[in-house]
Design a protein around this motif. Structure first.
Motif, PDB file in Angstrom:
ATOM      1  N   THR A  48      29.333  45.599  33.310  1.00 35.00           N
ATOM      2  CA  THR A  48      28.961  46.982  33.031  1.00 35.00           C
ATOM      3  C   THR A  48      30.014  47.949  33.552  1.00 35.00           C
ATOM      4  OG1 THR A  48      26.599  46.505  33.018  1.00 35.00           O
ATOM      5  CG2 THR A  48      27.236  48.757  33.527  1.00 35.00           C
ATOM      6  N   VAL A  49      30.474  47.712  34.771  1.00 32.80           N
ATOM      7  CA  VAL A  49      31.490  48.602  35.339  1.00 32.80           C
ATOM      8  C   VAL A  49      32.790  48.512  34.559  1.00 32.80           C
ATOM      9  CG1 VAL A  49      32.875  49.093  37.388  1.00 32.80           C
ATOM     10  CG2 VAL A  49      30.443  48.585  37.620  1.00 32.80           C
ATOM     11  N   THR A  50      33.153  47.311  34.119  1.00 34.11           N
ATOM     12  CA  THR A  50      34.359  47.145  33.309  1.00 34.11           C
ATOM     13  C   THR A  50      34.263  47.945  32.017  1.00 34.11           C
ATOM     14  OG1 THR A  50      34.788  44.950  34.243  1.00 34.11           O
ATOM     15  CG2 THR A  50      35.831  45.455  32.143  1.00 34.11           C
ATOM     16  N   ALA A  51      33.061  48.048  31.461  1.00 32.91           N
ATOM     17  CA  ALA A  51      32.853  48.790  30.215  1.00 32.91           C
ATOM     18  C   ALA A  51      32.736  50.290  30.434  1.00 32.91           C
ATOM     19  CB  ALA A  51      31.601  48.278  29.517  1.00 32.91           C
ATOM     20  N   SER A  52      32.687  50.727  31.682  1.00 34.99           N
ATOM     21  CA  SER A  52      32.540  52.150  31.990  1.00 34.99           C
ATOM     22  C   SER A  52      33.898  52.847  31.928  1.00 34.99           C
ATOM     23  CB  SER A  52      31.927  52.334  33.381  1.00 34.99           C
ATOM     24  OG  SER A  52      32.892  52.090  34.395  1.00 34.99           O
ATOM     25  N   ALA A  53      33.865  54.144  32.229  1.00 37.24           N
ATOM     26  CA  ALA A  53      35.096  54.931  32.197  1.00 37.24           C
ATOM     27  C   ALA A  53      35.909  54.817  33.481  1.00 37.24           C
ATOM     28  CB  ALA A  53      34.753  56.398  31.936  1.00 37.24           C
ATOM     29  N   ALA A  54      35.441  54.046  34.451  1.00 37.80           N
ATOM     30  CA  ALA A  54      36.159  53.920  35.719  1.00 37.80           C
ATOM     31  C   ALA A  54      37.555  53.354  35.493  1.00 37.80           C
ATOM     32  CB  ALA A  54      35.376  53.014  36.667  1.00 37.80           C
ATOM     33  N   ARG A  55      38.543  54.025  36.012  1.00 37.17           N
ATOM     34  CA  ARG A  55      39.921  53.571  35.834  1.00 37.17           C
ATOM     35  C   ARG A  55      40.384  52.673  36.976  1.00 37.17           C
ATOM     36  NH1 ARG A  55      43.127  58.933  33.524  1.00 37.17           N
ATOM     37  NH2 ARG A  55      41.688  59.362  31.798  1.00 37.17           N
ATOM     38  N   ALA A  56      39.757  52.806  38.118  1.00 42.88           N
ATOM     39  CA  ALA A  56      40.096  51.973  39.273  1.00 42.88           C
ATOM     40  C   ALA A  56      38.826  51.285  39.726  1.00 42.88           C
ATOM     41  CB  ALA A  56      40.687  52.818  40.390  1.00 42.88           C
ATOM     42  N   ARG A  57      38.844  49.960  39.762  1.00 39.86           N
ATOM     43  CA  ARG A  57      37.648  49.175  40.074  1.00 39.86           C
ATOM     44  C   ARG A  57      37.986  48.187  41.186  1.00 39.86           C
ATOM     45  NH1 ARG A  57      38.187  49.397  34.326  1.00 39.86           N
ATOM     46  NH2 ARG A  57      39.273  47.387  34.344  1.00 39.86           N
ATOM     47  N   VAL A  58      37.151  48.216  42.233  1.00 36.64           N
ATOM     48  CA  VAL A  58      37.413  47.366  43.401  1.00 36.64           C
ATOM     49  C   VAL A  58      36.159  46.558  43.712  1.00 36.64           C
ATOM     50  CG1 VAL A  58      38.151  47.295  45.810  1.00 36.64           C
ATOM     51  CG2 VAL A  58      38.949  49.156  44.320  1.00 36.64           C
ATOM     52  N   LEU A  59      36.307  45.246  43.768  1.00 35.40           N
ATOM     53  CA  LEU A  59      35.235  44.361  44.215  1.00 35.40           C
ATOM     54  C   LEU A  59      35.409  44.146  45.710  1.00 35.40           C
ATOM     55  CD1 LEU A  59      32.841  42.450  43.719  1.00 35.40           C
ATOM     56  CD2 LEU A  59      34.517  40.643  43.228  1.00 35.40           C
ATOM     57  N   VAL A  60      34.447  44.634  46.486  1.00 35.49           N
ATOM     58  CA  VAL A  60      34.483  44.495  47.943  1.00 35.49           C
ATOM     59  C   VAL A  60      33.550  43.340  48.272  1.00 35.49           C
ATOM     60  CG1 VAL A  60      34.254  45.680  50.140  1.00 35.49           C
ATOM     61  CG2 VAL A  60      34.818  46.993  48.084  1.00 35.49           C
ATOM     62  N   VAL A  61      34.113  42.177  48.529  1.00 34.99           N
ATOM     63  CA  VAL A  61      33.323  40.946  48.507  1.00 34.99           C
ATOM     64  C   VAL A  61      33.291  40.241  49.856  1.00 34.99           C
ATOM     65  CG1 VAL A  61      35.273  39.538  47.703  1.00 34.99           C
ATOM     66  CG2 VAL A  61      32.921  38.835  47.159  1.00 34.99           C
ATOM     67  N   ASP A  62      32.143  39.679  50.147  1.00 38.42           N
ATOM     68  CA  ASP A  62      31.956  38.795  51.295  1.00 38.42           C
ATOM     69  C   ASP A  62      32.010  37.369  50.755  1.00 38.42           C
ATOM     70  OD1 ASP A  62      31.131  37.312  53.464  1.00 38.42           O
ATOM     71  OD2 ASP A  62      29.158  38.240  53.634  1.00 38.42           O
ATOM     72  N   GLY A  63      33.098  36.671  51.035  1.00 39.86           N
ATOM     73  CA  GLY A  63      33.272  35.330  50.498  1.00 39.86           C
ATOM     74  C   GLY A  63      34.326  35.298  49.409  1.00 39.86           C
ATOM     75  N   ALA A  64      34.441  34.153  48.767  1.00 35.96           N
ATOM     76  CA  ALA A  64      35.461  33.954  47.734  1.00 35.96           C
ATOM     77  C   ALA A  64      34.835  34.127  46.358  1.00 35.96           C
ATOM     78  CB  ALA A  64      36.077  32.561  47.862  1.00 35.96           C
ATOM     79  N   TYR A  65      35.406  35.042  45.576  1.00 36.72           N
ATOM     80  CA  TYR A  65      34.916  35.272  44.214  1.00 36.72           C
ATOM     81  C   TYR A  65      36.075  35.840  43.408  1.00 36.72           C
ATOM     82  CZ  TYR A  65      31.820  36.647  40.396  1.00 36.72           C
ATOM     83  OH  TYR A  65      31.200  36.765  39.163  1.00 36.72           O
ATOM     84  N   VAL A  66      36.256  35.303  42.206  1.00 34.59           N
ATOM     85  CA  VAL A  66      37.342  35.759  41.341  1.00 34.59           C
ATOM     86  C   VAL A  66      36.835  36.916  40.485  1.00 34.59           C
ATOM     87  CG1 VAL A  66      38.974  35.132  39.545  1.00 34.59           C
ATOM     88  CG2 VAL A  66      38.383  33.460  41.319  1.00 34.59           C
ATOM     89  N   ALA A  67      37.410  38.090  40.699  1.00 33.61           N
ATOM     90  CA  ALA A  67      37.012  39.272  39.936  1.00 33.61           C
ATOM     91  C   ALA A  67      37.620  39.223  38.538  1.00 33.61           C
ATOM     92  CB  ALA A  67      37.476  40.526  40.657  1.00 33.61           C
ATOM     93  N   PRO A  68      37.035  39.962  37.589  1.00 36.38           N
ATOM     94  CA  PRO A  68      37.593  39.998  36.237  1.00 36.38           C
ATOM     95  C   PRO A  68      38.980  40.654  36.219  1.00 36.38           C
ATOM     96  CG  PRO A  68      35.351  40.881  36.297  1.00 36.38           C
ATOM     97  CD  PRO A  68      35.806  40.752  37.714  1.00 36.38           C
ATOM     98  N   PRO A  69      39.731  40.457  35.137  1.00 39.22           N
ATOM     99  CA  PRO A  69      41.023  41.146  35.007  1.00 39.22           C
ATOM    100  C   PRO A  69      40.830  42.660  35.106  1.00 39.22           C
ATOM    101  CG  PRO A  69      40.799  39.449  33.328  1.00 39.22           C
ATOM    102  CD  PRO A  69      39.464  39.549  33.998  1.00 39.22           C
ATOM    103  N   GLY A  70      41.801  43.308  35.732  1.00 33.57           N
ATOM    104  CA  GLY A  70      41.731  44.752  35.877  1.00 33.57           C
ATOM    105  C   GLY A  70      41.022  45.213  37.129  1.00 33.57           C
ATOM    106  N   TRP A  71      40.583  44.268  37.949  1.00 30.92           N
ATOM    107  CA  TRP A  71      39.902  44.592  39.190  1.00 30.92           C
ATOM    108  C   TRP A  71      40.795  44.274  40.386  1.00 30.92           C
ATOM    109  CZ3 TRP A  71      34.642  45.983  40.338  1.00 30.92           C
ATOM    110  CH2 TRP A  71      33.851  46.230  39.199  1.00 30.92           C
ATOM    111  N   GLU A  72      40.681  45.094  41.415  1.00 30.73           N
ATOM    112  CA  GLU A  72      41.246  44.779  42.724  1.00 30.73           C
ATOM    113  C   GLU A  72      40.156  44.111  43.552  1.00 30.73           C
ATOM    114  OE1 GLU A  72      42.838  47.190  46.704  1.00 30.73           O
ATOM    115  OE2 GLU A  72      42.589  48.254  44.798  1.00 30.73           O
ATOM    116  N   THR A  73      40.529  43.188  44.402  1.00 33.30           N
ATOM    117  CA  THR A  73      39.573  42.527  45.290  1.00 33.30           C
ATOM    118  C   THR A  73      39.905  42.869  46.738  1.00 33.30           C
ATOM    119  OG1 THR A  73      39.259  40.695  43.738  1.00 33.30           O
ATOM    120  CG2 THR A  73      38.584  40.337  46.013  1.00 33.30           C
TER     121      THR A  73
END
Length: 220
Positions: A48-73
């Motif tokens: 949903t966030v990828t489909a939104s107008a957000a130009r900068a997207r950051v996954l702030v994660v506890d543990g190991a998880y591969v974020a989608p393309p276009g995301w910072e982790t």
């Protein structure tokens, strides 16, 4: 919206590891089932966030998880949840930011955009806050991420977390725009209620149908 001040969006999440996520679903779920539900909720939220107008997207994660393309982790930092929330903002300085979790998979791209837009508008509010049905909040946005310091001393997961957060922000003289109240997923009844609000093709709705038993006589 001023492109140089476009808000970024932060998604605070746990890697969906059995025994570490959605433990309040157990019972009726097993830890493995709860982890599958969590994975689906996170997947829907990131989509949903990828489909939104957000130009900068950051996954702030506890543990190991591969974020989608276009995301910072970014790894979560700190001990109690209040610290980790505050650090998520202060570790990504320089622009307005809106933080959401992985517990509202019914969220639409339009609702994400509605949370971002006020902070990107000249003369808009200093903060946005989306209260949750259980007394917490599902979204917090700050024009100046430094104000997230208030989160360090506010108890989380209580019936007055949102009201305390609102009072603390207003106590700093901030103008706060309130977003619609949403239900987040903590318990099995929450999961079924939220799944009913999800759009067709929702991974979360499918996971709930497959992995969250309905107790006899339990309200959905």
């Amino acid at each position: 919206m001023n492109a140089t001040r476009s808000p970024r969006i932060l998604v605070l999440a746990k890697a969906p590891v059995p025994g570490r996520v959605k433990t309040r679903l157990c019972p009726p779920c097993t830890p493995v089932q709860a982890a599958r539900v969590a994975a689906a909720a996170l997947g829907d939220t990131l989509g949903t966030v990828t489909a939104s107008a957000a130009r900068a997207r950051v996954l702030v994660v506890d543990g190991a998880y591969v974020a989608p393309p276009g995301w910072e982790t970014l790894a979560q930092c700190g001990g109690p949840l209040g610290e980790r929330l505050a650090n998520a903002f202060t570790d990504t300085p320089g622009a307005p930011a809106v933080l959401i979790g992985m517990d509202t998979p019914q969220l639409s791209a339009a609702q994400v955009d509605a949370a971002l837009a006020p902070l990107g508008a000249a003369g808009g509010p200093d903060a946005v806050l989306g209260p949750a049905v259980d007394g917490g909040w599902w979204a917090l946005g700050l024009r100046d991420p430094g104000h997230a310091e208030v989160l360090r001393t506010i108890p989380t997961s209580t019936s007055d977390t949102a009201s305390r957060t609102l009072a603390a922000l207003r106590g700093r003289g901030l103008h706060v725009h309130l977003l619609p109240r949403l239900r987040d997923v903590d318990t099995a009844p929450d999961a079924h209620a939220v799944a009913a609000l999800c759009p067709p093709g929702s991974r979360f709705a499918a996971a709930v149908a497959a992995d969250v038993p309905v107790r006899t006589g339990a309200a959905r």
